[in-house]
Motif scaffolding. Structure first.
Motif, PDB file in Angstrom:
ATOM      1  N   LEU A 155      75.149  20.178  59.915  1.00  0.00           N
ATOM      2  CA  LEU A 155      74.579  19.391  61.010  1.00  0.00           C
ATOM      3  C   LEU A 155      74.660  20.131  62.344  1.00  0.00           C
ATOM      4  CD1 LEU A 155      75.822  15.802  60.164  1.00  0.00           C
ATOM      5  CD2 LEU A 155      73.548  16.753  59.900  1.00  0.00           C
ATOM      6  N   PHE A 166      67.112  24.909  57.495  1.00  0.00           N
ATOM      7  CA  PHE A 166      66.003  24.071  57.941  1.00  0.00           C
ATOM      8  C   PHE A 166      64.927  24.825  58.705  1.00  0.00           C
ATOM      9  CE2 PHE A 166      69.777  21.321  57.827  1.00  0.00           C
ATOM     10  CZ  PHE A 166      69.350  20.424  56.873  1.00  0.00           C
ATOM     11  N   ASN A 169      63.006  25.416  63.794  1.00  0.00           N
ATOM     12  CA  ASN A 169      62.913  24.305  64.729  1.00  0.00           C
ATOM     13  C   ASN A 169      64.058  23.313  64.606  1.00  0.00           C
ATOM     14  OD1 ASN A 169      60.872  24.703  66.475  1.00  0.00           O
ATOM     15  ND2 ASN A 169      59.277  24.004  65.073  1.00  0.00           N
ATOM     16  N   PHE A 170      65.101  23.686  63.877  1.00  0.00           N
ATOM     17  CA  PHE A 170      66.190  22.735  63.679  1.00  0.00           C
ATOM     18  C   PHE A 170      66.838  22.374  65.012  1.00  0.00           C
ATOM     19  CE2 PHE A 170      70.690  21.791  62.905  1.00  0.00           C
ATOM     20  CZ  PHE A 170      70.543  20.705  62.073  1.00  0.00           C
ATOM     21  N   GLU A 171      67.085  21.098  65.184  1.00  0.00           N
ATOM     22  CA  GLU A 171      67.751  20.629  66.399  1.00  0.00           C
ATOM     23  C   GLU A 171      69.253  20.528  66.103  1.00  0.00           C
ATOM     24  OE1 GLU A 171      66.205  19.445  69.460  1.00  0.00           O
ATOM     25  OE2 GLU A 171      68.290  19.559  70.110  1.00  0.00           O
ATOM     26  N   PRO A 172      70.075  21.452  66.649  1.00  0.00           N
ATOM     27  CA  PRO A 172      71.506  21.400  66.305  1.00  0.00           C
ATOM     28  C   PRO A 172      72.193  20.180  66.899  1.00  0.00           C
ATOM     29  CG  PRO A 172      71.089  23.068  67.974  1.00  0.00           C
ATOM     30  CD  PRO A 172      69.754  22.547  67.563  1.00  0.00           C
ATOM     31  N   TRP A 173      73.109  19.599  66.129  1.00  0.00           N
ATOM     32  CA  TRP A 173      73.918  18.488  66.628  1.00  0.00           C
ATOM     33  C   TRP A 173      75.142  19.112  67.278  1.00  0.00           C
ATOM     34  CZ3 TRP A 173      74.072  13.563  63.165  1.00  0.00           C
ATOM     35  CH2 TRP A 173      72.819  13.367  62.586  1.00  0.00           C
ATOM     36  N   ILE A 174      75.053  19.325  68.596  1.00  0.00           N
ATOM     37  CA  ILE A 174      76.101  20.077  69.280  1.00  0.00           C
ATOM     38  C   ILE A 174      77.484  19.471  69.017  1.00  0.00           C
ATOM     39  CG2 ILE A 174      76.835  21.011  71.503  1.00  0.00           C
ATOM     40  CD1 ILE A 174      74.108  21.963  70.930  1.00  0.00           C
ATOM     41  N   ILE A 175      77.539  18.152  68.965  1.00  0.00           N
ATOM     42  CA  ILE A 175      78.847  17.478  68.870  1.00  0.00           C
ATOM     43  C   ILE A 175      79.579  17.892  67.596  1.00  0.00           C
ATOM     44  CG2 ILE A 175      78.055  15.413  67.638  1.00  0.00           C
ATOM     45  CD1 ILE A 175      79.847  13.771  69.461  1.00  0.00           C
ATOM     46  N   MET A 176      78.822  18.278  66.555  1.00  0.00           N
ATOM     47  CA  MET A 176      79.464  18.533  65.268  1.00  0.00           C
ATOM     48  C   MET A 176      80.313  19.805  65.276  1.00  0.00           C
ATOM     49  SD  MET A 176      79.236  16.310  63.042  1.00  0.00           S
ATOM     50  CE  MET A 176      78.510  14.687  63.085  1.00  0.00           C
ATOM     51  N   LEU A 188      84.611   9.539  58.850  1.00  0.00           N
ATOM     52  CA  LEU A 188      83.607   9.031  57.918  1.00  0.00           C
ATOM     53  C   LEU A 188      83.978   9.374  56.481  1.00  0.00           C
ATOM     54  CD1 LEU A 188      80.301   9.731  59.866  1.00  0.00           C
ATOM     55  CD2 LEU A 188      81.491   7.579  59.550  1.00  0.00           C
ATOM     56  N   LEU A 191      86.649   7.073  55.427  1.00  0.00           N
ATOM     57  CA  LEU A 191      86.017   5.774  55.179  1.00  0.00           C
ATOM     58  C   LEU A 191      85.435   5.745  53.776  1.00  0.00           C
ATOM     59  CD1 LEU A 191      85.301   3.332  57.105  1.00  0.00           C
ATOM     60  CD2 LEU A 191      83.032   4.300  57.164  1.00  0.00           C
TER      61      LEU A 191
END
Lengths: 220, 337
Positions: A155, A166, A169-176, A188, A191
């Protein structure tokens, strides 16, 4: 035969039923700190695996001669010896990753999974079981590291082991790849683990129920 | 009620029925938000409507999926899940890719609400949890602001990016009034801030309509008036003091009140009954804290906007405030230290 079975049992419990990370929630510091990519996670896992299995082997071999009063310090000396070996080996083989892992390699000494297995298991059981137990726990830790590292790398960067998944053009999820991503992912996964456990318990109860109720009716 | 309708109704105290129920309070908030939302849709075009709908769908699907089947009718019936989605959507830029809007709705309900045990048990405002997640995850897209559109039916190409992908076309970001002040030291006229003809998140620009909605909520007693009033007074006083030192660099009190997410946050998010203190004194402390933090973050922080983090930080302090401001039990002395 029975002994061999229970040896595998000792190993399997560490992988899933008593997984050090997902069930006992131990070793959180390396878990959250070095899992920002799958490669880092694997290297950390291998280092911990080596240290845990070797220390368990040595502690279990010398369990008859280690004085009870100073056992913790002796465990730490044994663990520290293997950590030093792992540290220099990684420095020689994969200097780039060694640099990225930084202080977390020497900090394996303080990993509570390792010290916990020595105190709780290796010091009380034969060498064979101690090694099986160590393989199970270290394997479980490695599995957890890899799970977290893969999710965060996929992610966070759109890659797995450095291979793009991907396209451009993949948009990185910086927070990950930042610390909060580690907490969120770990939460998670915990969980999910608890959900699986709860479902299994509920199903077992459901299967057990008809038996007890029919028995009850017989008594009445 | 008609299916039971007993001749003799026996029930335990309290016997006085209170008209204020959760669905009723939620309906009031929907009514209060309607003018600002409609203005946002008119101002930013059909794109913003798509973002709002997607966010609401994301929030509601998550709530439905993570609620046990036997509770679904009750939980889904109070419209709070959809309201979380709407509040989140109002804080998003209109050109946001729709898959991110969906993700934001899912995160705000999943991590912000359902995980804590549903409505009433969450510590942090769910909509702001979703926004904080999106801002930390996609910082560039979340601060790409589109201005007013030429035609109502213009859809920004960035809205339609494929899931997990960024849009192929480069969007031109326009600075918000807060960004203009922070990075170019140019203030925006108070009139356009009041009317909302500026750039910004799709539901936060029209200060006047949000203020009207907030007054409606206060009159209906859905929210505690002390919280927004304390926020406004503190923020205005604080910015008046620093504005007197350097009027170009620091915001004027009016600018502080009417720009960015101040109105939306202070009137619709901070006074959320679940995540704000219960006691009157606590409400004032809570509001003063938010007011101070907003100006602090806006003026000296790295980001131009600070309302979201101010509210989330004070949400975290709410249990402590509640404990510290417990009223004395009548007829007893002060508790000894």
């Amino acid at each position: 035969m029975a002994e061999k079975m229970s040896g595998y049992d000792e190993m399997l419990k560490g992988l899933w039923r008593e997984n050090p990370v997902f069930v006992q929630v131990l070793g959180m510091c390396p878990m959250l700190a070095v899992t920002n990519s799958a490669v880092n996670a694997v290297v950390m896992g291998v280092a911990t695996f080596f240290v845990l299995v070797s220390s368990s082997f040595l502690v279990s071999s010398f369990r008859g001669v280690i004085p009870k009063q100073v056992r913790i310090s002796i465990y730490v000396v044994i663990i520290a010896t293997f950590v030093t070996v792992a540290d220099y080996t990684l420095l020689a083989l994969v200097p780039a990753i060694h640099k990225e892992l930084g202080a977390f390699i020497p900090l394996i000494v303080a990993n509570c999974i390792i010290l916990g297995r020595q105190e709780a298991f290796a010091s009380k059981n034969s060498v064979k079981f101690a090694v099986f137990d160590a393989i199970g726990s270290a394997g479980g830790f490695m599995f957890a590291l890899l799970a977290l590292g893969s999710v965060r790398e996929i992610l966070g960067e759109g890659k797995i082991f450095g291979i793009p998944l991907f396209g451009d053009n993949f948009e990185p999820w910086i927070i990950m790849i930042l610390p909060p991503g580690g907490f969120i992912t770990l939460g998670l996964i915990l969980l999910f683990f608890n959900w699986v456990t709860a479902r299994r318990a509920a199903r077992n109860q459901l299967q057990a129920q008809p038996v007890t109720s029919s028995r009850g009716s017989h008594i009445q | 009620m008609s299916e039971q309708d007993p001749r003799l109704l026996l029930q335990p105290a309290p016997l006085l029925q209170q008209g204020m129920t959760t669905p009723q309070a939620m309906k009031d908030v929907w009514i209060a938000l309607a003018p600002a939302t409609l203005f946002g849709i008119w101002h930013f075009g059909i794109s913003s409507l798509l973002v709002i709908i997607t966010t609401i769908i994301g929030a509601m699907i998550t709530e439905w999926a993570f609620t046990p089947p036997e509770k679904r009718g009750h939980v889904m019936g109070d419209w709070s899940g959809a309201l979380t989605g709407l509040l989140l959507a109002l804080t998003l830029p209109p050109g946001l890719p729709l898959w991110m809007a969906f993700l934001g709705g899912a995160v705000s309900t999943g991590l912000g609400k359902v995980m804590w045990g549903g409505l009433g048990n969450n510590i942090f405002n769910p909509a702001l949890v979703g926004r904080a997640f999106l801002l930390a995850t996609f910082p560039i897209v979340m601060t790409t602001w589109h201005g007013s559109v030429d035609s109502f039916f213009t859809i920004h190409p960035s809205n339609l990016a494929m899931p997990l992908m960024q849009s192929a076309t480069d969007a031109v970001s326009q600075a918000t009034p807060l960004g203009l002040l922070k990075f170019q030291q140019s203030a925006t006229a108070t009139g356009s801030l009041l009317l909302g003809t500026t750039t910004g998140s799709l539901g936060e620009t029209s200060a006047l309509l949000l203020l009207l909605g907030g007054i409606f909520l206060i009159l209906r007693r859905d929210i505690d008036w002390r919280i927004p009033v304390a926020i406004f007074i503190t923020a205005a006083l604080f910015s008046a003091i620093i504005n007197s030192f350097d009027a170009v660099k620091y915001p004027s009190p009016l600018f502080t009140l009417f720009s960015g997410g101040m109105m939306l946050g202070a009137l619709f998010m901070a006074p959320d009954p679940v995540t704000s203190p219960l006691t009157p004194r606590g409400a004032i402390i809570f509001g003063v804290g938010i007011g101070l933090l907003v100006v602090l973050i806006r003026v000296w922080g790295g980001l131009p906007e600070g309302v979201m983090y101010a509210i989330l930080l004070m949400n975290a302090a709410t249990p402590l405030i509640d404990r510290a401001t417990q009223p004395r039990v009548f007829g007893r002395g002060r508790p000894r230290e």
